[in-house]
Motif scaffolding. Sequence first.
Motif, mmCIF file in Angstrom:
data_model
loop_
_atom_site.group_PDB
_atom_site.id
_atom_site.type_symbol
_atom_site.label_atom_id
_atom_site.label_comp_id
_atom_site.label_asym_id
_atom_site.label_seq_id
_atom_site.Cartn_x
_atom_site.Cartn_y
_atom_site.Cartn_z
ATOM 1 N N SER A 174 0.822 -1.216 0.000
ATOM 2 C CA SER A 174 0.000 0.000 0.000
ATOM 3 C C SER A 174 0.854 1.263 0.000
ATOM 4 C CB SER A 174 -0.911 0.011 1.238
ATOM 5 O OG SER A 174 -1.798 -1.083 1.225
ATOM 6 N N LEU A 175 1.922 1.275 0.792
ATOM 7 C CA LEU A 175 2.772 2.464 0.849
ATOM 8 C C LEU A 175 3.600 2.643 -0.413
ATOM 9 C CD1 LEU A 175 4.287 2.619 4.471
ATOM 10 C CD2 LEU A 175 2.662 4.207 3.416
ATOM 11 N N ASN A 176 4.140 1.546 -0.927
ATOM 12 C CA ASN A 176 5.058 1.615 -2.075
ATOM 13 C C ASN A 176 4.473 0.854 -3.259
ATOM 14 O OD1 ASN A 176 7.012 2.919 -0.361
ATOM 15 N ND2 ASN A 176 7.510 0.910 0.472
ATOM 16 N N ASP A 177 3.295 1.316 -3.707
ATOM 17 C CA ASP A 177 2.601 0.587 -4.773
ATOM 18 C C ASP A 177 3.030 1.022 -6.167
ATOM 19 O OD1 ASP A 177 1.450 3.107 -4.478
ATOM 20 O OD2 ASP A 177 -0.500 2.435 -5.222
ATOM 21 N N GLU A 178 3.784 2.101 -6.277
ATOM 22 C CA GLU A 178 4.193 2.582 -7.597
ATOM 23 C C GLU A 178 5.126 1.571 -8.274
ATOM 24 O OE1 GLU A 178 6.205 6.529 -9.696
ATOM 25 O OE2 GLU A 178 5.802 6.477 -7.544
ATOM 26 N N GLU A 179 4.712 1.105 -9.440
ATOM 27 C CA GLU A 179 5.450 0.109 -10.223
ATOM 28 C C GLU A 179 5.662 -1.187 -9.447
ATOM 29 O OE1 GLU A 179 9.061 1.845 -11.611
ATOM 30 O OE2 GLU A 179 8.053 3.304 -12.909
ATOM 31 N N GLY A 180 4.825 -1.441 -8.444
ATOM 32 C CA GLY A 180 4.929 -2.691 -7.698
ATOM 33 C C GLY A 180 6.157 -2.792 -6.829
ATOM 34 N N LEU A 181 6.686 -1.635 -6.396
ATOM 35 C CA LEU A 181 7.924 -1.636 -5.613
ATOM 36 C C LEU A 181 7.774 -2.412 -4.310
ATOM 37 C CD1 LEU A 181 10.785 -0.680 -4.949
ATOM 38 C CD2 LEU A 181 9.805 1.490 -4.151
ATOM 39 N N GLY A 182 6.634 -2.217 -3.615
ATOM 40 C CA GLY A 182 6.453 -2.841 -2.307
ATOM 41 C C GLY A 182 6.501 -4.358 -2.355
ATOM 42 N N SER A 200 14.166 -0.764 7.519
ATOM 43 C CA SER A 200 13.336 0.354 7.989
ATOM 44 C C SER A 200 13.887 1.683 7.490
ATOM 45 C CB SER A 200 13.260 0.359 9.523
ATOM 46 O OG SER A 200 12.623 -0.802 10.006
ATOM 47 N N LEU A 201 15.205 1.834 7.549
ATOM 48 C CA LEU A 201 15.830 3.069 7.072
ATOM 49 C C LEU A 201 15.638 3.249 5.574
ATOM 50 C CD1 LEU A 201 19.177 2.961 9.112
ATOM 51 C CD2 LEU A 201 17.194 4.445 9.519
ATOM 52 N N GLY A 202 15.691 2.145 4.828
ATOM 53 C CA GLY A 202 15.485 2.220 3.384
ATOM 54 C C GLY A 202 14.118 2.744 3.016
ATOM 55 N N ASN A 203 13.128 2.548 3.878
ATOM 56 C CA ASN A 203 11.773 3.005 3.594
ATOM 57 C C ASN A 203 11.597 4.510 3.760
ATOM 58 O OD1 ASN A 203 9.394 0.785 3.237
ATOM 59 N ND2 ASN A 203 11.153 -0.100 4.311
ATOM 60 N N PHE A 204 12.549 5.178 4.411
ATOM 61 C CA PHE A 204 12.447 6.630 4.546
ATOM 62 C C PHE A 204 12.511 7.309 3.174
ATOM 63 C CE2 PHE A 204 13.368 6.001 9.047
ATOM 64 C CZ PHE A 204 12.640 7.029 9.632
ATOM 65 N N TYR A 205 13.291 6.738 2.280
ATOM 66 C CA TYR A 205 13.345 7.255 0.914
ATOM 67 C C TYR A 205 13.130 6.059 -0.005
ATOM 68 C CZ TYR A 205 14.784 9.731 -3.286
ATOM 69 O OH TYR A 205 14.811 10.291 -4.529
ATOM 70 N N ALA A 206 11.869 5.690 -0.143
ATOM 71 C CA ALA A 206 11.532 4.450 -0.842
ATOM 72 C C ALA A 206 11.749 4.574 -2.342
ATOM 73 C CB ALA A 206 10.073 4.080 -0.559
ATOM 74 N N SER A 207 12.674 3.786 -2.855
ATOM 75 C CA SER A 207 12.924 3.715 -4.293
ATOM 76 C C SER A 207 13.573 2.372 -4.584
ATOM 77 C CB SER A 207 13.849 4.856 -4.747
ATOM 78 O OG SER A 207 15.166 4.655 -4.251
ATOM 79 N N TRP A 208 13.701 2.052 -5.848
ATOM 80 C CA TRP A 208 14.340 0.787 -6.230
ATOM 81 C C TRP A 208 15.785 0.734 -5.763
ATOM 82 C CZ3 TRP A 208 11.479 -3.111 -8.174
ATOM 83 C CH2 TRP A 208 10.229 -2.800 -8.708
ATOM 84 N N TYR A 209 16.423 1.898 -5.634
ATOM 85 C CA TYR A 209 17.836 1.945 -5.264
ATOM 86 C C TYR A 209 18.053 1.827 -3.758
ATOM 87 C CZ TYR A 209 18.078 3.652 -10.048
ATOM 88 O OH TYR A 209 17.954 3.772 -11.405
ATOM 89 N N THR A 210 16.991 2.019 -2.980
ATOM 90 C CA THR A 210 17.136 1.901 -1.524
ATOM 91 C C THR A 210 16.494 0.628 -0.985
ATOM 92 O OG1 THR A 210 15.109 3.205 -1.186
ATOM 93 C CG2 THR A 210 17.218 4.400 -1.188
ATOM 94 N N LEU A 211 15.303 0.288 -1.486
ATOM 95 C CA LEU A 211 14.577 -0.845 -0.922
ATOM 96 C C LEU A 211 15.090 -2.206 -1.385
ATOM 97 C CD1 LEU A 211 10.822 0.231 -0.707
ATOM 98 C CD2 LEU A 211 12.552 0.094 1.078
ATOM 99 N N ILE A 212 15.508 -2.312 -2.647
ATOM 100 C CA ILE A 212 16.003 -3.617 -3.122
ATOM 101 C C ILE A 212 17.292 -4.015 -2.399
ATOM 102 C CG2 ILE A 212 16.802 -4.937 -5.113
ATOM 103 C CD1 ILE A 212 13.779 -4.423 -5.008
#
Length: 457
Positions: free
Chosen positions: A31-39, A82-94
């Motif tokens: 729900s939070l990171n639904d753009e392009e199915g990132l979550g 958790s820290l990666g979710n502060f700036y959620a993107s493919w480069y931080t969350l993956i």
Amino acid sequence: MERNLKNVLVIAFGFLLLFTAYGGLQNLQSSLNDEEGLGVATLSVVYGALILSSMFLPPILIKKFGCKWTITASMCCYIAFSLGNFYASWYTLIPTSIILGLGGAPLWSAKCTYLTISGNVYAQKAGKLGKDVVNQYFGIFFLIFQSSGVWGNLISSLVFQQEPTKGEIPEEQLMHCGASDCFISNTSTNSTKRPTNELIYTLLGIYTGSGILAVLLVAVFLEQIPNDQLESTDEKEKASFWTNFLATFRHLKDKRQCLLIPLTMYSGFEQGFLSGDYTKSYVTCALGIQYVGYVMICFSATNSISSMLFGKLSQYTGRIALFVLGAIIHFSCIISLLLWKPHPSQMPVFFIFPALWGMADAVLQTQTNAIYGVLFVKNKEAAFANYRLWESLGFVIAFGYSTFLCVDVKLYIVLAVLILSMVTYGIVEYLERGKPSETIAEKKQSQREEKFIQTKM
């Protein structure tokens, strides 16, 4: 307080703090990171990395750093996510998802090793049976740990409720919720779908702080296991690591294990659907993200109570009756989810589905563990390694295709895997029919050992 019991409580509350954060964050990813199915992509990567981690890392890290510092370092991997979710993107969350997955297996293995050694050491001093004390320690741990599913989801709902709802959700959007969600509703006009960045950062700050407290609790108050006690265990693991690793795949020669693969993978599919798709396409779409936590609390509570209930009930009904009950509940839920049009006016229904889902999931978790322990008495380690492998693969696939398929298609896939798993499970029971039943003593021993071998991330 007795020292070993104090250490058990330190580990239990450390895991409680850590998974209060991770559990709540996992349920919000779609729900939070639904753009392009990132979550859902991040969750798929987590379980993929977990598979690789479980094959190689635990014995190496435990031998080199000991249980205490392996637990501490692995907890830091969860904080990184958790820290990666502060700036959620493919480069931080993956990358942080990979780190989390790699830390997951050593975390649980070190915890199991610590509790087992502590229990056996205390048993020797007190003149008790080692397995009884270890069983007691694991019981204390899971009693405290299991409540993390409630606290993590409660925190997220309380934080997100701070933002007032700006008007009702348009009927046009509601038409694309539920099984009809096919990427159309992503262009949302629902003002409650994504909270403000301020609230998101507040929640992530709470979760990160909870993880840091867990690390400090373990690092400061958990006592290290003496080297001589750990080395005796390490020598056994060193001698048998590659043997056990190869035995995991050699175990597939047993046709019963192969027939149980669909049932084991279904556990990953159904849990993946609930946390990845139901939370997003039904709850967030029709009610708002602030209700996700409450809905998942309902699932966690029902699952926990039902697990205890079905564990005792199986002594009287047998596992076949419970498997049939669980299959019927999930089958009914899937068909109903395909037909149901979610609407805010039907508030109780949003909670009924996760409650029923949790009840059926409890059947799967308790009875699948039980059948592995009963059928593969002589090869428990290899059997439960296969269990973790195939269940994790189910998670990977379920989260992996979540980005590309419509919700109704995902429901049909879950339904197909459910039917296939019941057919192959039925064949296993047919093959076992007529074989001598295990004695009561053997059954109790199997149930004790299952608690030590099978753990979940």
